[in-house]
Design a protein around this motif. Structure first.
Motif, PDB file in Angstrom:
ATOM      1  N   UNK A  84       0.787  -1.097   0.040  1.00  0.00           N
ATOM      2  CA  UNK A  84      -0.057  -0.041  -0.045  1.00  0.00           C
ATOM      3  C   UNK A  84       0.815   1.257   0.234  1.00  0.00           C
ATOM      4  N   UNK A  85       1.932   1.006   0.461  1.00  0.00           N
ATOM      5  CA  UNK A  85       3.018   2.066  -0.178  1.00  0.00           C
ATOM      6  C   UNK A  85       3.658   2.401  -1.303  1.00  0.00           C
ATOM      7  N   UNK A  86       4.024   1.074  -1.906  1.00  0.00           N
ATOM      8  CA  UNK A  86       4.654   0.942  -3.355  1.00  0.00           C
ATOM      9  C   UNK A  86       3.524   1.421  -4.302  1.00  0.00           C
ATOM     10  N   UNK A  87       2.387   1.069  -4.049  1.00  0.00           N
ATOM     11  CA  UNK A  87       1.287   1.304  -5.106  1.00  0.00           C
ATOM     12  C   UNK A  87       1.338   2.796  -5.497  1.00  0.00           C
ATOM     13  N   UNK A  88       1.663   3.913  -4.484  1.00  0.00           N
ATOM     14  CA  UNK A  88       1.837   5.147  -4.683  1.00  0.00           C
ATOM     15  C   UNK A  88       2.935   5.630  -5.820  1.00  0.00           C
ATOM     16  N   UNK A  96      -9.025  -4.330  -3.612  1.00  0.00           N
ATOM     17  CA  UNK A  96      -9.199  -5.232  -2.192  1.00  0.00           C
ATOM     18  C   UNK A  96      -8.059  -4.842  -1.490  1.00  0.00           C
ATOM     19  N   UNK A  97      -8.223  -4.123  -0.312  1.00  0.00           N
ATOM     20  CA  UNK A  97      -7.142  -3.924   0.641  1.00  0.00           C
ATOM     21  C   UNK A  97      -7.289  -4.503   1.659  1.00  0.00           C
ATOM     22  N   UNK A  98      -6.148  -5.102   2.200  1.00  0.00           N
ATOM     23  CA  UNK A  98      -5.999  -6.184   3.351  1.00  0.00           C
ATOM     24  C   UNK A  98      -5.504  -5.087   4.556  1.00  0.00           C
ATOM     25  N   UNK A  99      -6.239  -4.889   5.447  1.00  0.00           N
ATOM     26  CA  UNK A  99      -5.519  -3.917   6.567  1.00  0.00           C
ATOM     27  C   UNK A  99      -4.895  -4.696   7.670  1.00  0.00           C
ATOM     28  N   UNK A 100      -3.561  -4.592   7.721  1.00  0.00           N
ATOM     29  CA  UNK A 100      -2.827  -5.101   9.017  1.00  0.00           C
ATOM     30  C   UNK A 100      -2.837  -4.388  10.083  1.00  0.00           C
ATOM     31  N   UNK A 101      -3.106  -4.930  11.241  1.00  0.00           N
ATOM     32  CA  UNK A 101      -3.467  -4.021  12.389  1.00  0.00           C
ATOM     33  C   UNK A 101      -2.189  -3.676  13.090  1.00  0.00           C
ATOM     34  N   UNK A 102      -1.299  -3.007  12.732  1.00  0.00           N
ATOM     35  CA  UNK A 102      -0.366  -2.553  13.438  1.00  0.00           C
ATOM     36  C   UNK A 102       0.062  -1.118  12.813  1.00  0.00           C
ATOM     37  N   UNK A 116      -2.655   3.105   9.738  1.00  0.00           N
ATOM     38  CA  UNK A 116      -3.345   4.160   9.473  1.00  0.00           C
ATOM     39  C   UNK A 116      -2.796   4.916   7.897  1.00  0.00           C
ATOM     40  N   UNK A 117      -1.991   4.351   7.427  1.00  0.00           N
ATOM     41  CA  UNK A 117      -1.622   4.766   6.186  1.00  0.00           C
ATOM     42  C   UNK A 117      -2.364   3.958   5.107  1.00  0.00           C
ATOM     43  N   UNK A 118      -2.807   2.735   5.287  1.00  0.00           N
ATOM     44  CA  UNK A 118      -3.607   1.779   4.676  1.00  0.00           C
ATOM     45  C   UNK A 118      -5.072   2.318   4.447  1.00  0.00           C
ATOM     46  N   UNK A 119      -5.444   2.661   5.586  1.00  0.00           N
ATOM     47  CA  UNK A 119      -6.820   3.212   5.518  1.00  0.00           C
ATOM     48  C   UNK A 119      -7.147   4.409   4.981  1.00  0.00           C
TER      49      UNK A 119
END
Length: 334
Positions: free
Chosen positions: A232-236, A250-256, A260-263
């Motif tokens: 989700x960082x590299x896609x930018x 489809x976004x898989x949000x990792x709870x760590x 914050x950046x993923x959401x």
């Protein structure tokens, strides 16, 4: 595929018991003689497990981990300096010639070779200093499911024992029940939304990147749906130029710390009119997943929920998830 994926929680529970002694012994040796770095070698779904291994070893142990291209040893035949390394080969069948060649080269270079393999009497197991059986049992569907999750759980148990982290060891006790709950989660909104899709992005980050890679592969092989996995960082850094009105993500949000950046990225893509599904463990999400007993467990829960959805999507699109075209259960590359 459906039946085998549904067995994953029970596989993990029995694997934790069966492998405790061998992994405790390996962990004790690794604490006594710490490796300079970890090298992984794998292909396909097993390589996505290696992606998880990299994030797991680096975040939980601070040990640099790199993926060794199987072609370096099998095609180019260039010796690598692996004398102080822990070399982990991950394979379901343990038969692919390129992995065997690299394991042989790693052992000759002085590395400690560990094989995570589902077939305990395979050629790869015979080459290893330590064999960690996946204990997934027979897997007849071409698309790997329970064996992939068993690879992740074996890595997780190794790290928990190596680090002697009480929180992580406690999380292992609760993981199988969390996986059972994840299997029952309703991801049908994503399945319905992707029934007529042609392309999509699957995004994860850190510990969740391997899960995104695994999901993208399953979309391709079981649904005939072109999917690309990105951090989700590299896609930018270029790919997000494709994301516009109606583009599926489809976004898989990792709870760590990555969450914050993923959401925020999910909100940004929605503002562009993209078709976004956010999967998150225990938080507000389009696709629910049970709370993870530890952040490192979250990828197993996300993938377990995903498998049920993608199996249904495959059938809805007129495919047979058990026998994808042009593929065999065992792929032997040189």
């Amino acid at each position: 595929m459906f039946r085998e994926a549904a067995e994953a929680a029970s596989v993990v529970a029995s694997q934790f018991v069966a492998n405790r002694d061998v992994l405790a012994g390996l962990a004790a040796d690794l604490r006594l003689r710490p490796p300079a770095f970890v090298a992984t070698c794998a292909r396909g779904s097993s390589d996505h497990a290696a992606t998880y291994a990299k994030a797991l070893f680096e975040t939980q142990l601070g040990v640099v981990t790199a993926s060794v291209s199987p072609s370096i040893g099998s095609v180019y035949r260039v010796p690598q300096r692996l004398g102080d390394a822990l070399f982990i080969a991950i394979s379901q069948s343990g038969r692919s010639p390129d992995l065997l060649r690299n394991a042989e080269a790693a052992r000759a270079a002085g590395a400690r070779v560990v094989a995570l393999v589902n077939v305990e009497d395979s050629p790869l197991a015979a080459l290893a200093d330590v064999v960690v059986p996946l204990h997934a049992g027979p897997e007849r569907s071409v698309a790997a499911t329970k064996s992939y999750l068993a690879s992740l759980s074996a890595l997780l148990q190794l790290v928990a024992l190596w680090s002697d982290d009480f929180a992580l060891l406690d999380a292992l006790e609760r993981l199988p029940n969390a996986m059972r709950a994840a299997w029952d989660c309703d991801w049908s909104p994503a399945g319905e939304g992707l029934a007529g899709a042609h392309n999509l992005f699957v995004l994860g980050r850190g510990l969740g990147l391997g899960a995104a890679q695994e999901a993208a592969l399953k979309f391709k092989e079981t649904c005939g749906l072109h999917a690309e996995a990105y951090s989700s960082a590299e896609v930018k850094h270029g790919p997000m130029a494709l994301v516009g009105p109606g583009f599926p993500v489809l976004i898989l949000d990792q709870p760590d710390e990555t969450g914050t950046g993923t959401r925020a990225l999910a909100r940004e893509f929605r503002a562009r009119g993209a078709q976004v599904w956010l999967a998150s463990c225990g938080g507000e999400a389009d696709l629910p997943v049970p709370p993870a007993p530890h952040a490192a467990c979250a990828p197993l829960l996300l993938v377990q929920s995903f498998y049920r959805m993608v199996n249904a999507l495959s059938l809805a699109r007129g495919h047979d998830p058990d026998t994808p075209p042009h593929l065999n259960k065992v792929t032997e590359t040189v």
